[in-house]
Design a protein around this motif. Structure first.
Motif, PDB file in Angstrom:
ATOM      1  N   GLY A   1      17.145  38.122  36.617  1.00 31.11           N
ATOM      2  CA  GLY A   1      18.528  38.562  36.636  1.00 31.11           C
ATOM      3  C   GLY A   1      19.482  37.468  37.058  1.00 31.11           C
ATOM      4  O   GLY A   1      20.587  37.346  36.516  1.00 31.11           O
ATOM      5  N   ALA A   2      19.046  36.644  38.027  1.00 27.16           N
ATOM      6  CA  ALA A   2      19.928  35.582  38.503  1.00 27.16           C
ATOM      7  C   ALA A   2      20.158  34.542  37.413  1.00 27.16           C
ATOM      8  O   ALA A   2      21.281  34.063  37.230  1.00 27.16           O
ATOM      9  CB  ALA A   2      19.332  34.932  39.750  1.00 27.16           C
ATOM     10  N   ILE A   3      19.091  34.217  36.679  1.00 26.57           N
ATOM     11  CA  ILE A   3      19.254  33.236  35.597  1.00 26.57           C
ATOM     12  C   ILE A   3      20.207  33.790  34.542  1.00 26.57           C
ATOM     13  O   ILE A   3      21.161  33.103  34.120  1.00 26.57           O
ATOM     14  CB  ILE A   3      17.895  32.898  34.962  1.00 26.57           C
ATOM     15  CG1 ILE A   3      16.984  32.226  35.970  1.00 26.57           C
ATOM     16  CG2 ILE A   3      18.096  31.991  33.775  1.00 26.57           C
ATOM     17  CD1 ILE A   3      15.614  31.937  35.428  1.00 26.57           C
ATOM     18  N   ALA A   4      19.969  35.040  34.140  1.00 23.29           N
ATOM     19  CA  ALA A   4      20.843  35.634  33.117  1.00 23.29           C
ATOM     20  C   ALA A   4      22.277  35.690  33.620  1.00 23.29           C
ATOM     21  O   ALA A   4      23.230  35.377  32.882  1.00 23.29           O
ATOM     22  CB  ALA A   4      20.347  37.030  32.765  1.00 23.29           C
ATOM     23  N   GLY A   5      22.431  36.069  34.892  1.00 21.81           N
ATOM     24  CA  GLY A   5      23.776  36.183  35.439  1.00 21.81           C
ATOM     25  C   GLY A   5      24.486  34.850  35.501  1.00 21.81           C
ATOM     26  O   GLY A   5      25.671  34.741  35.184  1.00 21.81           O
ATOM     27  N   ARG A   6      23.739  33.838  35.900  1.00 22.25           N
ATOM     28  CA  ARG A   6      24.395  32.530  36.000  1.00 22.25           C
ATOM     29  C   ARG A   6      24.813  32.016  34.634  1.00 22.25           C
ATOM     30  O   ARG A   6      25.904  31.447  34.472  1.00 22.25           O
ATOM     31  CB  ARG A   6      23.431  31.533  36.656  1.00 22.25           C
ATOM     32  CG  ARG A   6      24.067  30.220  37.000  1.00 22.25           C
ATOM     33  CD  ARG A   6      24.877  30.335  38.250  1.00 22.25           C
ATOM     34  NE  ARG A   6      25.611  29.122  38.516  1.00 22.25           N
ATOM     35  CZ  ARG A   6      25.775  28.594  39.722  1.00 22.25           C
ATOM     36  NH1 ARG A   6      25.223  29.192  40.749  1.00 22.25           N
ATOM     37  NH2 ARG A   6      26.471  27.510  39.872  1.00 22.25           N
ATOM     38  N   ILE A   7      23.957  32.228  33.644  1.00 18.93           N
ATOM     39  CA  ILE A   7      24.321  31.788  32.289  1.00 18.93           C
ATOM     40  C   ILE A   7      25.583  32.501  31.834  1.00 18.93           C
ATOM     41  O   ILE A   7      26.528  31.875  31.311  1.00 18.93           O
ATOM     42  CB  ILE A   7      23.156  32.057  31.309  1.00 18.93           C
ATOM     43  CG1 ILE A   7      21.974  31.159  31.659  1.00 18.93           C
ATOM     44  CG2 ILE A   7      23.584  31.820  29.890  1.00 18.93           C
ATOM     45  CD1 ILE A   7      20.764  31.397  30.810  1.00 18.93           C
ATOM     46  N   VAL A   8      25.624  33.828  32.057  1.00 23.12           N
ATOM     47  CA  VAL A   8      26.823  34.582  31.665  1.00 23.12           C
ATOM     48  C   VAL A   8      28.031  34.082  32.457  1.00 23.12           C
ATOM     49  O   VAL A   8      29.133  33.934  31.911  1.00 23.12           O
ATOM     50  CB  VAL A   8      26.599  36.091  31.883  1.00 23.12           C
ATOM     51  CG1 VAL A   8      27.889  36.862  31.752  1.00 23.12           C
ATOM     52  CG2 VAL A   8      25.580  36.622  30.902  1.00 23.12           C
ATOM     53  N   GLY A   9      27.815  33.808  33.739  1.00 23.13           N
ATOM     54  CA  GLY A   9      28.928  33.359  34.570  1.00 23.13           C
ATOM     55  C   GLY A   9      29.496  32.036  34.101  1.00 23.13           C
ATOM     56  O   GLY A   9      30.715  31.852  34.002  1.00 23.13           O
ATOM     57  N   ILE A  10      28.609  31.098  33.793  1.00 19.99           N
ATOM     58  CA  ILE A  10      29.091  29.810  33.318  1.00 19.99           C
ATOM     59  C   ILE A  10      29.797  29.983  31.968  1.00 19.99           C
ATOM     60  O   ILE A  10      30.847  29.373  31.710  1.00 19.99           O
ATOM     61  CB  ILE A  10      27.934  28.809  33.212  1.00 19.99           C
ATOM     62  CG1 ILE A  10      27.399  28.498  34.601  1.00 19.99           C
ATOM     63  CG2 ILE A  10      28.392  27.543  32.532  1.00 19.99           C
ATOM     64  CD1 ILE A  10      26.247  27.539  34.590  1.00 19.99           C
ATOM     65  N   ALA A  11      29.240  30.877  31.126  1.00 23.64           N
ATOM     66  CA  ALA A  11      29.882  31.105  29.820  1.00 23.64           C
ATOM     67  C   ALA A  11      31.291  31.651  29.998  1.00 23.64           C
ATOM     68  O   ALA A  11      32.244  31.194  29.340  1.00 23.64           O
ATOM     69  CB  ALA A  11      29.030  32.068  28.993  1.00 23.64           C
ATOM     70  N   VAL A  12      31.427  32.641  30.905  1.00 23.84           N
ATOM     71  CA  VAL A  12      32.756  33.225  31.127  1.00 23.84           C
ATOM     72  C   VAL A  12      33.687  32.182  31.730  1.00 23.84           C
ATOM     73  O   VAL A  12      34.871  32.104  31.390  1.00 23.84           O
ATOM     74  CB  VAL A  12      32.646  34.462  32.040  1.00 23.84           C
ATOM     75  CG1 VAL A  12      34.000  34.986  32.437  1.00 23.84           C
ATOM     76  CG2 VAL A  12      31.853  35.546  31.353  1.00 23.84           C
ATOM     77  N   GLU A  13      33.135  31.363  32.603  1.00 28.22           N
ATOM     78  CA  GLU A  13      33.959  30.338  33.239  1.00 28.22           C
ATOM     79  C   GLU A  13      34.501  29.347  32.211  1.00 28.22           C
ATOM     80  O   GLU A  13      35.683  29.001  32.214  1.00 28.22           O
ATOM     81  CB  GLU A  13      33.097  29.607  34.266  1.00 28.22           C
ATOM     82  CG  GLU A  13      33.844  28.621  35.114  1.00 28.22           C
ATOM     83  CD  GLU A  13      32.876  27.777  35.919  1.00 28.22           C
ATOM     84  OE1 GLU A  13      31.789  27.457  35.404  1.00 28.22           O
ATOM     85  OE2 GLU A  13      33.204  27.448  37.059  1.00 28.22           O
ATOM     86  N   GLN A  14      33.628  28.932  31.306  1.00 23.58           N
ATOM     87  CA  GLN A  14      34.081  27.990  30.297  1.00 23.58           C
ATOM     88  C   GLN A  14      35.041  28.658  29.323  1.00 23.58           C
ATOM     89  O   GLN A  14      36.008  28.039  28.860  1.00 23.58           O
ATOM     90  CB  GLN A  14      32.880  27.431  29.520  1.00 23.58           C
ATOM     91  CG  GLN A  14      31.967  26.585  30.385  1.00 23.58           C
ATOM     92  CD  GLN A  14      32.736  25.462  31.052  1.00 23.58           C
ATOM     93  OE1 GLN A  14      33.355  24.625  30.407  1.00 23.58           O
ATOM     94  NE2 GLN A  14      32.725  25.445  32.370  1.00 23.58           N
ATOM     95  N   LEU A  15      34.786  29.928  29.058  1.00 19.47           N
ATOM     96  CA  LEU A  15      35.698  30.685  28.200  1.00 19.47           C
ATOM     97  C   LEU A  15      37.076  30.750  28.836  1.00 19.47           C
ATOM     98  O   LEU A  15      38.110  30.578  28.172  1.00 19.47           O
ATOM     99  CB  LEU A  15      35.134  32.095  28.023  1.00 19.47           C
ATOM    100  CG  LEU A  15      35.470  32.856  26.760  1.00 19.47           C
ATOM    101  CD1 LEU A  15      34.956  32.089  25.565  1.00 19.47           C
ATOM    102  CD2 LEU A  15      34.834  34.218  26.813  1.00 19.47           C
ATOM    103  N   ALA A  16      37.104  30.974  30.143  1.00 15.20           N
ATOM    104  CA  ALA A  16      38.383  31.048  30.846  1.00 15.20           C
ATOM    105  C   ALA A  16      39.082  29.700  30.845  1.00 15.20           C
ATOM    106  O   ALA A  16      40.296  29.628  30.796  1.00 15.20           O
ATOM    107  CB  ALA A  16      38.168  31.527  32.278  1.00 15.20           C
TER     108      ALA A  16
END
Lengths: 198, 818
Positions: free
Chosen positions: B534-549
């Protein structure tokens, strides 16, 4: 009893490789001069990020908790006077303590228990059948194998009531035999019949 | 007078009848509740018969057999061994609770006699707290030992600290001044194996040497672990939580919580974690804590002799186990309440909390990690989250639920294959194969090579100015003149992109390997691998959202909340939410998970995202199957566990579930005074039932009580040894007074003390919903079915479970135990 013929060679090899490794580790641990003084078990760690031309750096020093800040720990100060405050504001200093004696004692206890268990396991699987065969001959050994499985109701009751009868001499032997029987039963349920814990 | 005699003889079973109930059947009929329907003719005979035996009763001296047995009954002691249970059988909660109340009454009544008795009563009252304290101390100490040893052995795969052999990598470089900002682990005291063996630290040769040594150590540890488990304590394998759930619901597995299991589980858990397998140590820590609780409860007769009281201690012990695993005492108590325990009275709540606190305190004072925290990945966050982030959080919840459902299905399929085919005959080879594959694939990727707890910590940690890992290599556009506390959103540098690739590969690897690792014959837990996924998936999503922002900061959602140049998204928070979602998806925990994660992170700020993700993952997971992983394993093993969370909604009646069915042999019953020892033994040897109802006579099938098989066999053995004159033709009677026998017949055997005079009965028209409810709420093992006052059949817990399985179109023969 536990391992089939081909597996026992593998057993021998692995045990021969890992037992001496662990034994040497244990010996070295015990022979280490314990020069870790208590003062080495505290530290103040300051992490300072890159600033202007300076690279990031980590500073460690044995100071007490009230002295754990940038001004006491960061030596030599890489930036000139007016910039010290800006540099120190970015640094994060933490006071940390550990107990190396606890760690050493724990590892030694653990390795000794592990070593004892390995020795006992080698004795149980390799030496004991060999010794028994030499002393008693084949017939006795076979007799020990086939005992438990039957679920006769009155045999269980007999077991429950006769637990008190055993003189001191063969009490240890009796306890060990009973333990071995229990482990054999457990092994059958878990590994062979896959009834529990699959 | 009669009531006093009953009381002094220590009858445990009459607690539901009033103490003053006399021995004649007439009063018994009144007392047993209005189930009976009188047929006057038979009753008259019965009453007449009792009146005559009543007159015998008033004679205290005399030459006939009846009165001599009456005198001897005064000295009758409880037979040793009666009241214990066989292995793999269910306990009778009602009987155990009655026994405990009786014991308590006895102690209280004697309390005022002398100072010694008063001390004994105080000791009895406080023994509960003493057991719980000792359990907490032992759990904390063992958890400290496990943590320190596992850390050290884990780093043993990489290298060794020459100046102090007992330090792991981090502790070795603790005092050294050669660590740099970029490479925080490099110091000259720590030597990798390539350095020791080949003499050089860098280069392809040393890489291959390190690889080979890594695989060697991983295989050696895994092999040692499985050998120790197989030779000394086969019950030490697996997670332990499904079996503890079953034990706490009233099942007996002898040896599962014993000394050897405790020792082997502790030792092999360290080896299993150190070998790099994709498993965690939280579930096994619960097992270790319950073993401690069980062992300590044997020191106090209040707990060792009573199975129901022992289970109160085990509930408290499991709370202590989770508390030391996560550093979350309250979460541990809630976990014990929600997941593990079956009956959880309020007293147990307080004691569990105390045990969890003591264990956490002991662990903290051992201080295994040098920073006064209990768990390696305790992170403190203070960054805010925004409403639009709920969308990715809910997406993470969906991912968690999907992964949970997928994992449960595949893991159960794999375990079933291991159970039923030849493949399961080679457990040692299986463990070695899994360890080899894990080691070979895990070494090249730095995220899978490191300890899983450290990986989780790294993923939870947000990228501030003080971090220098590859995951935090962003392009810094601001020059360093501005003093910034939180770093604004920046475009990702090449380090971040490569880290994302490696993390994706690690995610796939962990998802696949955990399926095959959970359930192998070494202690294996599930919490840490699920949190890692879950942490790996979450971090990937987090970085994706961060770059999207960052790249699309002119979109509506980002423009509302995120300013350019300000810190908006924290990928570490996404990792935390992802970890909670995956753990919730696989175990289906609700409250306890929220509290554990909030205690891990230390703030109430993130309750809303956590709850959103956990609820979503539970709903998505429930859409695919209602069971969590532990219930699924219980069902796989066929344990007799009556789940309190399932509802029984079918409209069947008791007569459709009871045994014997129409085409079966009639019910095996005992009569109250017309059987001989020989006939009794024949019934026991020919049938395999666990208990037999006792009726008045074969003509009127009126119920007297219920006798358990084990008690009967023990009593018969005891009678053979201790009492003289008992022969095969001796009459066996369950009544208060011996039946009238001819003068030359052998001495009759009284078995009234083993008879349960208050079995639970339902009529044949009782709906099964009510019957299932009665079984759950009271903890019954069997229940008798009557029709118009006559005994018709028996319903046992196993019958109910089989019926429920049949109703759910599953195989009813999979319920195996008693």
């Amino acid at each position: 009893m536990v391992f089939a013929g081909g597996g026992s060679r593998l057993t021998h090899l692995s045990l021969e490789l890992s037992l001496p490794c662990l034994a040497t580790l244990l010996l070295l641990l015990l022979l280490q001069p314990s020069d870790a003084k208590n003062s080495e078990d505290v530290r103040c760690k300051c992490i300072c990020p890159p600033y202007k031309e300076n690279f990031g750096h980590i500073y460690k020093k044995n100071v007490s908790q009230k002295d754990c800040d940038c001004l006491h720990v960061v030596e030599p100060m890489p930036v000139p006077g007016p910039d010290v405050e800006a540099y120190c504001l970015r640094c994060e200093c933490k006071y940390e303590e550990r107990s190396s004696v606890t760690i050493k004692a724990t590892i030694i206890i653990y390795l000794s228990i592990l070593g004892l268990l390995l020795l006992y396991m080698v004795y149980l699987t390799l030496l004991e059948p060999f010794l028994k065969r030499r002393l008693f001959g084949h017939s006795q050994m076979l007799q020990n194998e086939d005992d438990v499985g039957d679920h006769q109701p009155f045999a269980n009751a007999h077991d429950v009531l006769s637990r008190s009868r055993a003189n001191v001499l063969n009490k240890v032997e009796y306890a060990q035999q009973r333990w071995k029987r229990q482990v054999q039963e457990q092994r059958k349920s878990v590994f062979d019949r896959h009834v529990v814990l699959s | 007078m009669e009531s006093e005699q009953l009381f002094h003889r220590g009858y445990y079973r009459n607690s539901y009848n009033s103490i003053t109930s006399a021995s004649s059947d007439e009063e018994l009929l009144d007392g047993a509740g209005g189930i009976m329907d009188f047929h006057t003719s038979e009753d008259d005979n019965l009453l007449d018969g009792d009146v005559s035996s009543g007159t015998n009763y008033t004679m205290t001296n005399g030459g006939n057999i009846n009165s001599s047995t009456h005198l001897l009954d005064f000295l009758d002691e409880p037979i040793p061994g009666v009241g214990t249970y066989d292995d793999f059988h269910t306990i009778d909660w009602v009987r155990e609770k009655c026994k405990d109340r009786e014991r308590h009454r006895k102690i209280n009544s004697k309390k005022k006699e002398s100072a010694w008795e008063f001390t004994k009563s105080l000791y009895d009252a406080w023994s509960g707290w003493l057991v719980v304290t000792l359990t907490g101390l032992a759990s904390g100490a063992l958890a400290g030992l496990i943590d320190i040893a596992a850390d050290w052995m884990n780093d043993l795969k990489e290298g060794i600290c020459l100046s102090a052999l007992w330090f792991n990598h981090e502790q070795c470089c603790w005092g050294s001044n050669e660590t740099t900002f970029e490479e925080r682990d490099k110091c000259p005291q720590w030597k990798s194996w390539a350095e020791l063996i080949l003499g050089q630290a860098e280069g392809p040769g040393s890489y291959i040497m390190n690889y080979i040594m890594y695989i060697y150590w991983a295989l050696a540890f895994a092999f040692l672990a499985v050998c120790l488990v197989k030779v000394f304590a086969p019950y030490a394998c697996g997670s332990g939580i499904p079996e503890i759930k079953t034990i706490l619901s009233g099942f007996i597995i002898r040896g599962y919580l014993g000394k050897w299991t405790l020792m082997i589980k502790t030792i092999t858990l360290v080896l299993a974690v150190a070998s790099g397998l994709s498993l965690g140590k939280e579930g096994p820590l619960v097992h270790v804590a319950c073993c401690c609780g069980n062992i300590f409860s044997y020191l106090f007769p209040k707990y060792s002799k009573n199975e129901a009281k022992k289970r109160e201690v085990l509930s408290a012990a499991s709370a202590a186990g989770v508390s030391v695993a996560f550093g979350a005492p309250i979460g541990g108590v809630l976990f014990s309440l929600e997941e593990v325990s079956y009956y959880f009275p309020l007293k147990t709540l307080w004691r569990s909390f105390f045990a969890a606190l003591v264990a956490a305190f002991v662990l903290r004072s051992i201080n295994p990690f040098g920073n006064s925290r209990l768990v390696l990945f305790y992170v403190e966050y203070h960054t805010p989250w925004y409403l639009f982030e709920l969308i990715p959080f809910i997406l993470l919840g969906v991912f968690g639920g999907l992964w949970g459902a997928f994992f449960i299905r595949t893991n159960i399929a794999w375990c079933r294959r291991r159970k039923s085919t030849r493949f399961g005959k080679y457990p040692v080879l299986e463990v070695i194969a899994v360890a080899a594959i894990t080691a070979v694939v895990a070494f090249p990727n730095p995220y899978t090579r490191q300890n899983t707890s450290e990986l989780i910590k790294e993923l939870f940690t947000d990228c501030g100015p003080l971090e220098s890992s590859a995951l935090c290599q962003y392009h810094n556009e601001m020059n360093g003149s501005k003093v910034v506390d939180d770093v604004p959103d920046r475009p990702a540098g090449p380090g971040v992109y490569s880290a994302m690739w490696q993390l994706s590969l690690a995610l796939i690897f962990k998802i696949i390997m955990t399926i095959f690792t959970f359930g192998i014959k070494v202690p294996s837990g599930l919490f840490i691998p699920s949190m890692a996924i879950g942490a790996i998936a979450g971090r990937i999503v987090g970085i994706a959202v961060e770059q999207l922002a960052y790249y699309h900061h002119d979109w509506f959602v980002f423009k509302e909340w995120c300013e350019v140049g300000a810190d908006c998204i924290t990928p570490g928070l996404y990792a935390m939410v992802g970890a909670a979602a995956c753990l919730g998806g696989v175990t289906r925990m609700t409250v306890s998970l929220v509290v554990i994660v909030f205690e891990l992170t230390g703030g109430l700020e993130y309750i809303v995202p956590l709850m959103a993700a956990i609820m979503t993952s539970k709903w998505v997971g429930d859409a695919f199957g209602r069971e969590g992983i532990y219930e699924a394993h219980i069902r796989l093993n066929g344990y007799p566990f009556l789940d309190a969370k399932e509802e029984f909604t079918h409209t069947t009646l008791a007569s459709e579930v009871m045994r014997p069915r129409r085409n079966e042999s009639p019910l095996a019953v005992l009569t109250q005074d017309s059987m001989t020892v020989e006939e009794l033994e024949a019934v026991i040897n020919e049938t395999s039932y666990n208990g037999f109802p006792v009726i008045v006579s074969k003509e009127s099938q009126r119920l007297v009580g219920f006798a358990l098989r084990r008690d009967i066999t023990i009593a018969l053995e005891n009678a053979r040894r201790k009492q003289e004159g008992i022969m095969r033709t001796s009459r066996v009677y369950f009544t208060q007074h011996a039946p009238s026998l001819p003068a030359d017949s052998p001495r009759p055997l009284k078995l009234r003390s083993i008879l349960d005079m208050s079995p639970f009965t339902v009529t044949d028209h009782t709906p099964m919903e009510i019957v299932v409810d009665i079984f759950r709420k009271l903890g019954l093992r069997q229940c008798l079915v009557t029709h118009n006052g006559r005994l018709l059949g028996v319903i046992t817990k196993k019958d109910i479970l089989r019926h429920m399985a049949q109703m759910a179109n599953l195989d009813p023969e999979s319920i195996m135990f008693n």
